[in-house]
Design an enzyme around this catalytic site. Sequence first.
Site, PDB file in Angstrom:
ATOM      1  N   ALA A 250       0.730  -1.279  -0.028  1.00 27.96           N
ATOM      2  CA  ALA A 250      -0.008  -0.031  -0.084  1.00 27.96           C
ATOM      3  C   ALA A 250       0.948   1.290   0.010  1.00 27.96           C
ATOM      4  O   ALA A 250       0.294   2.335  -0.570  1.00 27.96           O
ATOM      5  CB  ALA A 250      -1.047   0.035   1.178  1.00 27.96           C
TER       6      ALA A 250
ATOM      7  N   PRO B 287       3.186   4.312  -0.769  1.00 26.14           N
ATOM      8  CA  PRO B 287       2.724   5.575   0.372  1.00 26.14           C
ATOM      9  C   PRO B 287       1.470   5.669   0.399  1.00 26.14           C
ATOM     10  O   PRO B 287       1.010   6.604   0.952  1.00 26.14           O
ATOM     11  CB  PRO B 287       3.576   6.777  -0.409  1.00 26.14           C
ATOM     12  CG  PRO B 287       3.883   6.409  -2.022  1.00 26.14           C
ATOM     13  CD  PRO B 287       3.762   5.034  -2.027  1.00 26.14           C
TER      14      PRO B 287
ATOM     15  N   GLY C 102      -1.077   6.107  -2.647  1.00 27.58           N
ATOM     16  CA  GLY C 102      -1.599   6.770  -3.638  1.00 27.58           C
ATOM     17  C   GLY C 102      -3.185   5.880  -3.883  1.00 27.58           C
ATOM     18  O   GLY C 102      -4.084   6.517  -4.006  1.00 27.58           O
ATOM     19  N   LYS C 103      -2.897   4.819  -3.777  1.00 31.89           N
ATOM     20  CA  LYS C 103      -4.145   3.915  -4.357  1.00 31.89           C
ATOM     21  C   LYS C 103      -5.135   3.643  -3.195  1.00 31.89           C
ATOM     22  O   LYS C 103      -6.227   3.643  -3.230  1.00 31.89           O
ATOM     23  CB  LYS C 103      -3.647   2.739  -4.973  1.00 31.89           C
ATOM     24  CG  LYS C 103      -2.899   3.059  -6.309  1.00 31.89           C
ATOM     25  CD  LYS C 103      -2.574   1.824  -6.879  1.00 31.89           C
ATOM     26  CE  LYS C 103      -1.454   2.139  -8.047  1.00 31.89           C
ATOM     27  NZ  LYS C 103      -0.290   2.641  -7.688  1.00 31.89           N
TER      28      LYS C 103
ATOM     29  N   ARG D  65       8.303   3.343   5.061  1.00 31.69           N
ATOM     30  CA  ARG D  65       7.066   3.484   3.935  1.00 31.69           C
ATOM     31  C   ARG D  65       5.763   3.283   4.701  1.00 31.69           C
ATOM     32  O   ARG D  65       4.846   3.936   4.323  1.00 31.69           O
ATOM     33  CB  ARG D  65       7.212   2.328   2.849  1.00 31.69           C
ATOM     34  CG  ARG D  65       8.533   2.931   2.251  1.00 31.69           C
ATOM     35  CD  ARG D  65       8.608   1.791   0.778  1.00 31.69           C
ATOM     36  NE  ARG D  65       7.553   2.086  -0.124  1.00 31.69           N
ATOM     37  CZ  ARG D  65       7.584   2.617  -1.181  1.00 31.69           C
ATOM     38  NH1 ARG D  65       8.669   3.593  -1.265  1.00 31.69           N
ATOM     39  NH2 ARG D  65       6.453   2.862  -1.979  1.00 31.69           N
TER      40      ARG D  65
ATOM     41  N   ASP E 263       4.513  -8.399   6.275  1.00 29.30           N
ATOM     42  CA  ASP E 263       4.434  -8.858   4.853  1.00 29.30           C
ATOM     43  C   ASP E 263       3.178  -9.591   4.425  1.00 29.30           C
ATOM     44  O   ASP E 263       2.723 -10.391   5.394  1.00 29.30           O
ATOM     45  CB  ASP E 263       5.907 -10.138   5.021  1.00 29.30           C
ATOM     46  CG  ASP E 263       6.097 -10.742   3.771  1.00 29.30           C
ATOM     47  OD1 ASP E 263       5.300 -10.782   2.925  1.00 29.30           O
ATOM     48  OD2 ASP E 263       7.251 -11.315   3.597  1.00 29.30           O
TER      49      ASP E 263
ATOM     50  N   CYS F  19       3.851  -1.286 -12.184  1.00 32.37           N
ATOM     51  CA  CYS F  19       4.593  -0.099 -13.011  1.00 32.37           C
ATOM     52  C   CYS F  19       5.723  -0.636 -13.960  1.00 32.37           C
ATOM     53  O   CYS F  19       6.704  -0.089 -14.119  1.00 32.37           O
ATOM     54  CB  CYS F  19       4.808   0.870 -12.335  1.00 32.37           C
ATOM     55  SG  CYS F  19       6.244   0.618 -10.983  1.00 32.37           S
TER      56      CYS F  19
HETATM   57  N1  SAM Z   1       0.066   0.849  -4.199  1.00 32.88           N
HETATM   58  C1  SAM Z   1       1.224   1.937  -3.539  1.00 32.88           C
HETATM   59  C2  SAM Z   1       0.728   3.162  -4.050  1.00 32.88           C
HETATM   60  O1  SAM Z   1      -0.145   3.517  -4.975  1.00 32.88           O
HETATM   61  O2  SAM Z   1       1.055   4.514  -3.320  1.00 32.88           O
HETATM   62  C3  SAM Z   1       2.587   1.619  -4.463  1.00 32.88           C
HETATM   63  C4  SAM Z   1       2.996   0.402  -3.957  1.00 32.88           C
HETATM   64  S1  SAM Z   1       4.593  -0.033  -4.431  1.00 32.88           S
HETATM   65  C5  SAM Z   1       4.425  -0.458  -6.088  1.00 32.88           C
HETATM   66  C6  SAM Z   1       4.819  -1.394  -3.666  1.00 32.88           C
HETATM   67  C7  SAM Z   1       4.945  -1.568  -2.322  1.00 32.88           C
HETATM   68  O3  SAM Z   1       4.952  -2.832  -1.738  1.00 32.88           O
HETATM   69  C8  SAM Z   1       6.230  -0.932  -1.466  1.00 32.88           C
HETATM   70  O4  SAM Z   1       5.968   0.217  -0.488  1.00 32.88           O
HETATM   71  C9  SAM Z   1       6.865  -2.350  -0.850  1.00 32.88           C
HETATM   72  O5  SAM Z   1       7.562  -1.817   0.270  1.00 32.88           O
HETATM   73  C10 SAM Z   1       5.569  -3.017  -0.576  1.00 32.88           C
HETATM   74  N2  SAM Z   1       5.939  -4.216  -0.416  1.00 32.88           N
HETATM   75  C11 SAM Z   1       6.740  -4.990  -0.968  1.00 32.88           C
HETATM   76  N3  SAM Z   1       6.922  -6.451  -0.536  1.00 32.88           N
HETATM   77  C12 SAM Z   1       5.864  -6.610   0.178  1.00 32.88           C
HETATM   78  C13 SAM Z   1       5.048  -7.438   0.837  1.00 32.88           C
HETATM   79  N4  SAM Z   1       5.699  -8.931   0.692  1.00 32.88           N
HETATM   80  N5  SAM Z   1       4.448  -7.137   1.894  1.00 32.88           N
HETATM   81  C14 SAM Z   1       3.648  -6.101   2.047  1.00 32.88           C
HETATM   82  N6  SAM Z   1       4.442  -4.823   1.239  1.00 32.88           N
HETATM   83  C15 SAM Z   1       5.062  -5.131   0.378  1.00 32.88           C
END
Ligand code: SAM
Length: 298
Positions: free
Chosen positions: A115, A117, A119-120, A143, A165, A235
């Site tokens: 989730a 930062p 945005g969604k 984050r 996680d 992305c």
């Molecule tokens: N959805 C967010 C937005 O629209 O602002 C952007 C998300 S970004 C693409 C992916 C996020 O997933 C990062 O903040 C990362 O730290 C987190 N992340 C990566 N692996 C994860 C996991 N196994 N469980 C939870 N969060 C995870």
Amino acid sequence: MIPKFLIEKLEGQYGEELSKKVIEGYSVERKVTFRVNTLKSNKDKVEKVLNENGIVYKKVPFYEDAFIIENVRENKIRELDIYKNGEIYLQSLSSMLPPIILKPKEDLDILDMAAAPGGKTTQIAALVGNKARITAVEMNKIRAEKLKYNLEKQGATCVYVMEQDARRIDDFFSFDEILLDAPCSGSGTLNIKDSKLEKTFTKELIKKSVKSQTALLRKAINILKKGSEMVYSTCSILQEENENIIENILKTNKVEIVDIDFKEISELPKLPTKIEGTLCVMPNEEYEGFFVAKLKKL
Ligand code: SAM
């Protein structure tokens, strides 16, 4: 410099001509875009503020609350009270698509699996007018703090943050709607002026992303209620992080593709995908490269 192996991958996937367009898309400076946070404001007020400040804008075909700024950069927008108060949220246009495609509904249990930062998450909260139960999961502590800050600033009061996680969410939970905006290589949004690109954008990064995307999508399907729908997005514009992940889940689970189809879809810059009904956005001066698929659990 774009790593040579990526150029080869793009040419293998899209052919020489389209790959050139993608690389052009990496090279242009993208326009500033934002959406109105309808929990705190409305588009008429925002338009008035932009006009008063001499800021030139264009509307977005698929989203009446989104704006493309034509004549100033982000720092100018950040100076406005409507930014400081959380009445608008700076967000790329492509990144506004997954919540729109999810079409979140009121009164449901909604999960945002990756989730920060936010945005969604904040967009989903705005789309349901804070009238749903949203769980936002983020495993990175720093984050997760940024996510909480943004939720507060945007007035998204219907969100519960789980700092963990998402692959380890207990199967005991179940959700009516899920957004998995998965961690990815970022191949849709490369900054080719970044001098460290060849060091940071590596084959290993793609491999690591694929592993995590596969595990996260499996978990998402496990905890999605039968008959319910979810959105998978990245992305990245590489098949291995997108269509291949989806093909894999279609083979191993009882899920089907839900066609992504809305009136204005023809106006988006698109790249071909190998799964009908999924969407891949081509990077250009307005859009980042992005992939979105919608799935239904049978
Ligand atoms: N959805 C967010 C937005 O629209 O602002 C952007 C998300 S970004 C693409 C992916 C996020 O997933 C990062 O903040 C990362 O730290 C987190 N992340 C990566 N692996 C994860 C996991 N196994 N469980 C939870 N969060 C995870």
